[in-house]
Scaffold this active site. Structure first.
Site, PDB file in Angstrom:
ATOM      1  N   TYR A 136      38.819  35.625  39.649  1.00  0.00           N
ATOM      2  CA  TYR A 136      37.616  35.049  39.040  1.00  0.00           C
ATOM      3  C   TYR A 136      36.928  36.095  38.180  1.00  0.00           C
ATOM      4  O   TYR A 136      37.150  37.303  38.330  1.00  0.00           O
ATOM      5  CB  TYR A 136      36.646  34.552  40.120  1.00  0.00           C
ATOM      6  N   CYS A 137      36.109  35.604  37.244  1.00  0.00           N
ATOM      7  CA  CYS A 137      35.241  36.484  36.463  1.00  0.00           C
ATOM      8  C   CYS A 137      33.933  35.723  36.215  1.00  0.00           C
ATOM      9  O   CYS A 137      33.669  34.733  36.890  1.00  0.00           O
ATOM     10  CB  CYS A 137      35.924  36.929  35.167  1.00  0.00           C
ATOM     11  N   THR A 138      33.126  36.149  35.263  1.00  0.00           N
ATOM     12  CA  THR A 138      31.805  35.549  35.080  1.00  0.00           C
ATOM     13  C   THR A 138      31.861  34.092  34.609  1.00  0.00           C
ATOM     14  O   THR A 138      31.253  33.220  35.218  1.00  0.00           O
ATOM     15  CB  THR A 138      30.992  36.371  34.056  1.00  0.00           C
ATOM     16  N   ILE A 195      32.154  32.396  37.926  1.00  0.00           N
ATOM     17  CA  ILE A 195      31.070  32.447  38.908  1.00  0.00           C
ATOM     18  C   ILE A 195      29.912  31.533  38.492  1.00  0.00           C
ATOM     19  O   ILE A 195      29.313  30.855  39.322  1.00  0.00           O
ATOM     20  CB  ILE A 195      30.533  33.898  39.038  1.00  0.00           C
ATOM     21  N   GLY A 228      35.018  32.812  33.150  1.00  0.00           N
ATOM     22  CA  GLY A 228      36.415  32.379  33.136  1.00  0.00           C
ATOM     23  C   GLY A 228      37.306  32.981  32.062  1.00  0.00           C
ATOM     24  O   GLY A 228      38.523  32.921  32.163  1.00  0.00           O
TER      25      GLY A 228
END
Ligand SMILES: [Zn+2]
Length: 318
Positions: free
Chosen positions: A173-175, A202, A177
């Site tokens: 995951y990241c902020t 997220i 996508g």
């Protein structure tokens, strides 16, 4: 009331320069602020404005061929967290510095509710936080590996020494996508078979699932610096670098020559006048400090710098 949107789209742009020119003048006329990167591979942006402006922007962008169906992550706030509009061309809209990474060959999307279900299933997996160390430091999913890297383009090197078995289920995951779109391709190329990425990152997870299983806050690349994720657990996971007490706010050192981004509480900021060290507090390049408004002045720290410097420092990815 204002809105901040975060979005990206991988789509072929034949002539990024002229696309960028046109897009920039549209945005200027509309009066929105933020930053947009445009390249041959698509667009990556974050913008702020009134809900009406944001609506017009979305309609404009998604009406262009190839830009349909963009997933806009939206937040409502009481100020616009950008000083101005920056719309520029880039070789990569999110810089991994790897050739031929085509997001069409990325991992499997997990929608926020599916992600949560996997986390609660008891299934065996390894979870990777595909963000920089200063981001994961103030917040991350329970059980995630948080790589010790300063830039997204350091991830290929990090992956070279990552030794999880190739048949192990991978969650990443990241902020918002976009980083997973590229990193998942790289992991698949290197042989991992079951690669899954949190669709919308997220921020969408926070909106749709209330942020459960996420600890701390989420770093964002605008003047807010951090935003809450899990409304039921606002316990900071980092510590103020001045007082040592739990904190989850970031500031840039008020010594403009230093400018270090560090975790600092309001108490710590007042104590050191916004500086990271006693040495910086004595510096002649220290910005004026307003104890009544300990955090406000830091939002626009980059107003003190020239464009070239800002470029270097704000090279953030969502
Ligand atoms: Zn400093």
């Amino acid at each position: 009331m204002y809105e901040v949107i975060l979005y990206y789209k991988f789509t072929d742009i034949e002539d990024p320069e002229s696309f960028c020119e046109q897009h920039k003048s549209f945005c200027k006329e509309l009066g929105v602020k933020g930053r947009i990167y445009i390249g041959r591979e698509g667009i990556n942006g974050t913008l702020g404005g009134t809900p009406e402006q944001m609506q017009k922007y979305k309609e404009h962008l998604t009406a262009i061929e190839g830009f349909e169906g963009i997933d806009f992550k939206t937040d409502t706030i009481d100020f616009i967290p950008f000083a101005k509009l920056k719309c520029k061309t880039r070789d990569e809209i999110v810089a991994l510095h790897e050739e031929d990474v085509d997001p069409a060959y990325g991992g499997k999307y997990l929608e926020p509710h599916e992600w949560k279900a996997v986390m609660e299933s008891g299934e065996d997996y390894v979870m990777i936080d595909v963000r920089n160390d200063y981001e994961s430091k103030i917040g991350h999913f329970e059980g995630a590996i948080t790589p010790d890297v300063e830039n997204f383009y350091d991830f290929p090197d990090w992956l070279d020494q990552f030794d999880a078995p190739k048949d192990k289920k991978v969650l990443m995951y990241c902020t918002g996508g976009i980083r997973c779109e590229k990193f998942s391709v790289l992991m698949k190329e290197k042989g991992w078979e079951d690669v899954n990425q949190l669709h919308g990152g997220i921020l969408r997870y926070a909106n749709e699932e209330g942020g459960e299983h996420y600890k701390g806050k989420c770093f964002v690349f605008d003047d807010r610096l951090v935003v809450p994720v899990n409304k039921d657990n606002l316990e900071p996971i980092a510590r103020c670098e001045i007082t040592g007490k739990p904190a989850d706010s970031y500031i840039n050192c008020a010594n403009m020559e230093c400018n270090k981004l560090f975790v600092c509480s309001k108490e710590g900021a007042i104590k050191m006048e916004g500086c990271c060290s006693e040495e910086c507090r004595q510096s002649e390049f220290k910005r004026p400090f307003d104890p009544e408004n300990a955090f406000r002045p830091f939002r626009k720290w980059y107003n003190y710098f020239d464009d070239e410097f800002k470029e270097r420092e704000l090279e953030g990815n969502a």
